[in-house]
Design a protein around this motif. Structure first.
Motif, short mmCIF file in Angstrom:
data_model
loop_
_atom_site.label_atom_id
_atom_site.label_comp_id
_atom_site.label_asym_id
_atom_site.label_seq_id
_atom_site.Cartn_x
_atom_site.Cartn_y
_atom_site.Cartn_z
N GLY A 16 -9.25 5.65 3.95
CA GLY A 16 -8.26 5.20 4.96
C GLY A 16 -6.94 4.85 4.29
O GLY A 16 -5.86 5.19 4.79
N ASN A 17 -7.05 4.20 3.12
CA ASN A 17 -5.82 3.84 2.39
C ASN A 17 -5.07 5.09 1.94
O ASN A 17 -3.84 5.16 2.04
N HIS A 75 -13.00 2.64 3.34
CA HIS A 75 -11.66 2.04 3.38
C HIS A 75 -10.68 2.72 2.42
O HIS A 75 -9.50 2.88 2.72
N ASN A 97 -11.93 5.61 8.23
CA ASN A 97 -12.50 4.41 7.59
C ASN A 97 -14.01 4.38 7.74
O ASN A 97 -14.74 4.13 6.77
N LEU A 124 0.82 -1.22 0.00
CA LEU A 124 0.00 0.00 0.00
C LEU A 124 0.85 1.27 0.00
O LEU A 124 0.59 2.21 -0.75
N LEU A 158 -3.24 6.49 4.81
CA LEU A 158 -1.99 5.76 5.11
C LEU A 158 -0.89 6.15 4.12
O LEU A 158 0.28 6.31 4.49
N1 LIG Z 1 -8.05 1.71 5.21
C1 LIG Z 1 -7.28 0.88 5.88
N2 LIG Z 1 -7.54 0.64 7.18
C2 LIG Z 1 -6.74 -0.20 7.85
C3 LIG Z 1 -5.66 -0.86 7.24
N3 LIG Z 1 -5.05 -1.62 8.15
C4 LIG Z 1 -5.72 -1.46 9.32
N4 LIG Z 1 -6.76 -0.60 9.14
C5 LIG Z 1 -7.76 -0.16 10.09
O1 LIG Z 1 -7.19 0.82 10.92
C6 LIG Z 1 -7.93 0.87 12.12
C7 LIG Z 1 -6.96 1.01 13.24
O2 LIG Z 1 -7.69 1.05 14.39
P1 LIG Z 1 -7.13 1.78 15.68
O3 LIG Z 1 -5.85 1.16 16.09
O4 LIG Z 1 -8.23 1.82 16.69
O5 LIG Z 1 -6.73 3.17 15.12
P2 LIG Z 1 -7.17 4.64 15.33
O6 LIG Z 1 -8.54 4.94 14.81
O7 LIG Z 1 -6.10 5.36 14.59
O8 LIG Z 1 -7.17 4.89 16.85
P3 LIG Z 1 -5.99 4.81 17.94
O9 LIG Z 1 -4.84 4.07 17.33
O10 LIG Z 1 -6.58 4.11 19.10
O11 LIG Z 1 -5.63 6.22 18.22
C8 LIG Z 1 -8.75 -0.41 12.20
O12 LIG Z 1 -10.10 -0.07 11.99
C9 LIG Z 1 -8.23 -1.24 11.03
O13 LIG Z 1 -9.25 -2.00 10.42
C10 LIG Z 1 -5.41 -0.59 5.84
O14 LIG Z 1 -4.50 -1.11 5.23
N5 LIG Z 1 -6.25 0.27 5.22
#
Ligand SMILES: Nc1nc2c(ncn2[C@@H]2O[C@H](COP(=O)(O)OP(=O)(O)OP(=O)(O)O)[C@@H](O)[C@H]2O)c(=O)[nH]1
Length: 348
Positions: A243-244, A240, A235, A194, A247
């Motif tokens: 979210g990508n 999603h 997300n 990614l 990242l």
């Molecule tokens: N879009 C996307 N989401 C991802 C990926 N990998 C993990 N996630 C999501 O990232 C989220 C991470 O959750 P959390 O650790 O609670 O992250 P946060 O919302 O940043 O909150 P805190 O870390 O607690 O501050 C989860 O919902 C995962 O499903 C990815 O490759 N792409």
């Protein structure tokens, strides 16, 4: 992290070790073929014993080069020496078994294949020239010795060498293809798909290497562990894909904020790690601050919505926070969670 292959044949131990194993097998094959000839060929007893002695010496050479610790590590020079020794051995063997009429002249293909597999076009061409010289020597010395090298002898030599050049050329091309495929596989095995940063496995390898260097040189280094603060919200709110993108923008921010010698990795989910060679804890704190500030100041547009993120970063420095990968990561993790708690309570 660049997607270009960052290693070359003469620097890539895995590729060289693979070629070195193939070379060892070719050498044993050469020995077996020569032994076979000693058994079935019509040779006088004392010539057989003499040749057997030479083969035993060659077998010892192969063992020393491939199985003794101080020589076992592959490098290009070692492979080159092995091909030269093979050419000398074949010339010596052919000399005693019929010279230019020897049934074993085709054995010269083996060093050519070896050279073109591991040493490239130019070295292979030089080895073909060396073999051509040996061939002329086998014909001239003592047996047909009639002075000057004639035109017809030259064309016979070229005709004889031509299949070798062809085999060398084709094998070099195949070897290049193998090398590039190997580079691509290795690069993609180390890369997070990614973000195109290093992945967790590659980061752990880098960290172990860095620890090894720091221990040997008595030097310091730091690592950062960062965790995005709102990926789940992005997300849930935008999907999603957003979210990508978030990242990716975090990864771009790392690229933008770091020096060429630093290495950033996606450690997993929304966690990122950075290796900062020759960096004290104070300097690493400044880098972490810069990463955080530039990330907060950046946002991207997703379908008309301005999306931004924040990151909590923990710092760990060798040797003051630990002298193993596990201890350093644990310290950085604790520092990161302390920062996250602090920024959440501030926000609340
Ligand atoms: N879009 C996307 N989401 C991802 C990926 N990998 C993990 N996630 C999501 O990232 C989220 C991470 O959750 P959390 O650790 O609670 O992250 P946060 O919302 O940043 O909150 P805190 O870390 O607690 O501050 C989860 O919902 C995962 O499903 C990815 O490759 N792409």
């Amino acid at each position: 992290m660049t997607k270009e292959p960052f290693f070359r044949l003469n620097q890539e131990p895995d590729a060289l070790n693979g070629f070195s194993r193939t070379v060892a097998e070719i050498e044993w094959l050469l020995l077996v073929l020569m032994m076979f000839y000693l058994v079935v060929g019509h040779l006088e007893e004392e010539v057989k014993v003499f040749l057997l002695g030479g083969l035993c010496a060659f077998a010892s050479f192969v063992m020393v080069f491939h199985y003794f610790n101080f020589f076992a590590k592959a490098n290009v020079w070692k492979l080159a020496i092995e091909t030269w020794v093979m050419i000398l051995l074949i010339t010596w063997f052919v000399w005693h078994t019929g010279r230019q009429n020897s049934l074993l002249l085709n054995l010269y293909f083996l060093p050519i294949i070896t050279s073109s597999l591991a040493l490239g076009k130019l070295t292979t061409l030089l080895e073909v020239i060396l073999i051509g010289t040996c061939y002329v020597y086998l014909g001239k010395s003592g047996v047909t010795g009639n002075g000057l090298f004639s035109l017809s002898e030259g064309s016979v030599l070229l005709t004889w060498l031509f299949p070798m050049l062809l085999v060398g050329y084709i094998t070099t091309m195949l070897s290049n293809d193998i090398y590039h495929a190997f580079s691509r596989v290795k690069t993609s095995a180390q890369t997070d798909e990614l973000t195109s940063l290093y992945n967790r496995g590659a980061f752990m390898e880098l960290l172990e290497k860095q620890l090894h260097q720091a221990r040997r040189g008595g030097r310091t280094f730091s690592l950062l562990l960062g965790d995005c603060n709102n990926l789940k919200i992005v997300n849930d709110r935008y999907g999603h894909e957003a979210g990508n993108l978030l990242l990716r923008s975090v990864a771009d921010n790392f690229r933008h904020c770091l020096r060429g010698c630093d290495s950033a990795a996606r450690y997993g989910g929304d966690e990122f790690t950075v290796l900062l060679p020759e960096t004290t804890a104070e300097e690493a704190e400044l880098v972490a601050k810069r990463i955080k500030e530039t990330l907060v100041a950046t946002n991207f547009n997703y379908r008309g919505n301005a999306v931004s993120t924040d990151i909590s970063v923990g710092v760990a420095t060798y040797p003051q926070h630990g002298d193993t990968a596990e201890l350093l990561l644990r310290h950085a993790d604790e520092a990161m969670y302390a920062n996250k708690r602090e920024s959440k309570s501030r926000a609340a």
